[in-house]
Design a protein around this motif. Sequence first.
Motif, short mmCIF file in Angstrom:
data_model
loop_
_atom_site.label_atom_id
_atom_site.label_comp_id
_atom_site.label_asym_id
_atom_site.label_seq_id
_atom_site.Cartn_x
_atom_site.Cartn_y
_atom_site.Cartn_z
N VAL A 1 -66.83 42.23 -16.50
CA VAL A 1 -66.62 40.94 -17.16
C VAL A 1 -65.15 40.77 -17.52
O VAL A 1 -64.56 39.69 -17.34
N LEU A 2 -64.54 41.84 -18.01
CA LEU A 2 -63.12 41.80 -18.33
C LEU A 2 -62.30 41.48 -17.08
O LEU A 2 -61.37 40.66 -17.12
N ALA A 3 -62.63 42.14 -15.98
CA ALA A 3 -61.91 41.88 -14.73
C ALA A 3 -62.05 40.42 -14.31
O ALA A 3 -61.07 39.76 -13.94
N PHE A 4 -63.28 39.89 -14.37
CA PHE A 4 -63.50 38.52 -13.94
C PHE A 4 -62.81 37.52 -14.87
O PHE A 4 -62.15 36.59 -14.41
N THR A 5 -62.95 37.69 -16.17
CA THR A 5 -62.36 36.72 -17.10
C THR A 5 -60.83 36.75 -17.05
O THR A 5 -60.18 35.72 -17.24
N THR A 6 -60.26 37.92 -16.79
CA THR A 6 -58.81 38.00 -16.62
C THR A 6 -58.36 37.18 -15.42
O THR A 6 -57.36 36.46 -15.47
N ASN A 7 -59.12 37.25 -14.32
CA ASN A 7 -58.80 36.46 -13.14
C ASN A 7 -59.00 34.97 -13.39
O ASN A 7 -58.18 34.14 -12.97
N LEU A 8 -60.08 34.63 -14.09
CA LEU A 8 -60.36 33.22 -14.36
C LEU A 8 -59.23 32.59 -15.17
O LEU A 8 -58.78 31.47 -14.88
N ALA A 9 -58.74 33.32 -16.15
CA ALA A 9 -57.62 32.83 -16.95
C ALA A 9 -56.36 32.70 -16.10
O ALA A 9 -55.58 31.74 -16.24
N ALA A 10 -56.14 33.68 -15.21
CA ALA A 10 -54.95 33.65 -14.35
C ALA A 10 -54.98 32.46 -13.40
O ALA A 10 -53.93 31.98 -12.95
N LEU A 11 -56.18 31.97 -13.07
CA LEU A 11 -56.32 30.80 -12.21
C LEU A 11 -56.12 29.49 -12.97
O LEU A 11 -56.16 28.42 -12.36
N GLY A 12 -55.92 29.58 -14.27
CA GLY A 12 -55.62 28.40 -15.06
C GLY A 12 -56.78 27.81 -15.82
O GLY A 12 -56.68 26.71 -16.38
N TYR A 13 -57.90 28.51 -15.87
CA TYR A 13 -59.08 28.03 -16.60
C TYR A 13 -59.13 28.70 -17.96
O TYR A 13 -59.35 29.91 -18.06
N GLY A 14 -58.90 27.91 -19.05
CA GLY A 14 -58.84 28.46 -20.39
C GLY A 14 -60.04 28.09 -21.24
O GLY A 14 -61.13 27.81 -20.73
N GLY A 15 -59.83 28.15 -22.55
CA GLY A 15 -60.90 27.86 -23.48
C GLY A 15 -61.65 29.11 -23.91
O GLY A 15 -62.71 29.00 -24.54
N PHE A 16 -61.13 30.27 -23.61
CA PHE A 16 -61.77 31.53 -23.99
C PHE A 16 -60.69 32.60 -24.01
O PHE A 16 -59.58 32.41 -23.49
N THR A 17 -61.04 33.73 -24.58
CA THR A 17 -60.15 34.89 -24.57
C THR A 17 -60.71 35.93 -23.60
O THR A 17 -61.87 36.35 -23.76
N PRO A 18 -59.96 36.32 -22.56
CA PRO A 18 -60.47 37.33 -21.63
C PRO A 18 -60.92 38.58 -22.37
O PRO A 18 -60.24 39.07 -23.26
N GLY A 19 -62.08 39.07 -22.02
CA GLY A 19 -62.62 40.26 -22.66
C GLY A 19 -63.83 40.76 -21.92
O GLY A 19 -64.15 40.31 -20.81
#
Length: 355
Positions: free
Chosen positions: A133-151
């Motif tokens: 989940v950490l790996a995926f959310t880190t990528n999602l944030a890097a793609l410009g999709y926010g509103g959450f803290t990667p974790g």
Amino acid sequence: MSRRKERGRGRRARLAAGGAAGAAVVALAGAASLGHLGGRSTSSEPAASPPATAEVTRKTMERWITVEGTVTYGAARPLTGHAQGTVTWLPAPGTVLRRGDELARIDDRPVVLLYSDLPAYRELARGVKGEDVLAFTTNLAALGYGGFTPGETYTEGVEAAVKRWQKALGVPESGKISLGDVVYADGPRRVARRGATVGGAAVPDLLTVTGTTPRARFSVPAEDSELAVKGVRLKVSAADGKSTDATVTTVGIPHTDESGEQVQDVAASLTRPSAVTGGGAGGLTGRYLAGRHEKVLTVPVSAVLALAGGGYGVEVLDGNGRSHVVAVRLGLFVDGRVEVSGDGLSPGTRVGAAR
């Protein structure tokens, strides 16, 4: 795999550079085959002038190793996914894939490349926890999709961001990431070849990929081993004449190639890759300066005598129709001439030579 250019001339140069033993073979073969030894005196006594003569010259001698090679992008590895269905699109070989790019479409649904050392192995949805989940959310944030803290927790904020991403991809906005939706690699990848066929069934290894940094690869013959050393610099040229500097970065274990020759594979980083890679892989020529002797005395190879007591000499004309033999030490062989040093030699000295 690369082959050595100008084998005959190159071998002569290598023997010369190898010291007295190598030079002896060359000098003896060169002089005897052209008749300079036949019937001529190799003693130190004066003798009649030889039938042909040559001039001692002073020049800079350079010995180059020339090898042929190819562009390489490193080891090829499969890019493994879990999507099932019919392959409806695949990228062409040579395509560079980066985070967020589609690496395939299965049943016209995109499979997306993300960056991680951890492979995808399960469905991700709200409430799931773990390093994946950490790996995926880190990528999602890097793609410009926010509103959450990667974790490590797939939160409601992650779910909302996923829906926005799915809308942009043109797929149903489920808020979940099914196994097969994404494939991870540890960085950008270049497509080497397809592992599946468009219109056929999806297979785990959809693509075989490499790194994205081009390098030069050469197969170096054992006798040119001075080129197979990390840090050695050489000049690399493409077929169109464009060139760049390169530095040997990887040296393989000596082995026997398909022709039975002992070789070592080397890879070299390119200072300006675009100068020699063009739009893809192609043939390269590498040149390495293996020896350079500044302003040395030289004579034609055919002027060298193998002395009866060992060693080498040249037959020096004294200007009165007579000659005598001067012992010499041999150096580099380049373009039919050999570096010599010995008493009484200077530029312009006339020496005997074979016709």
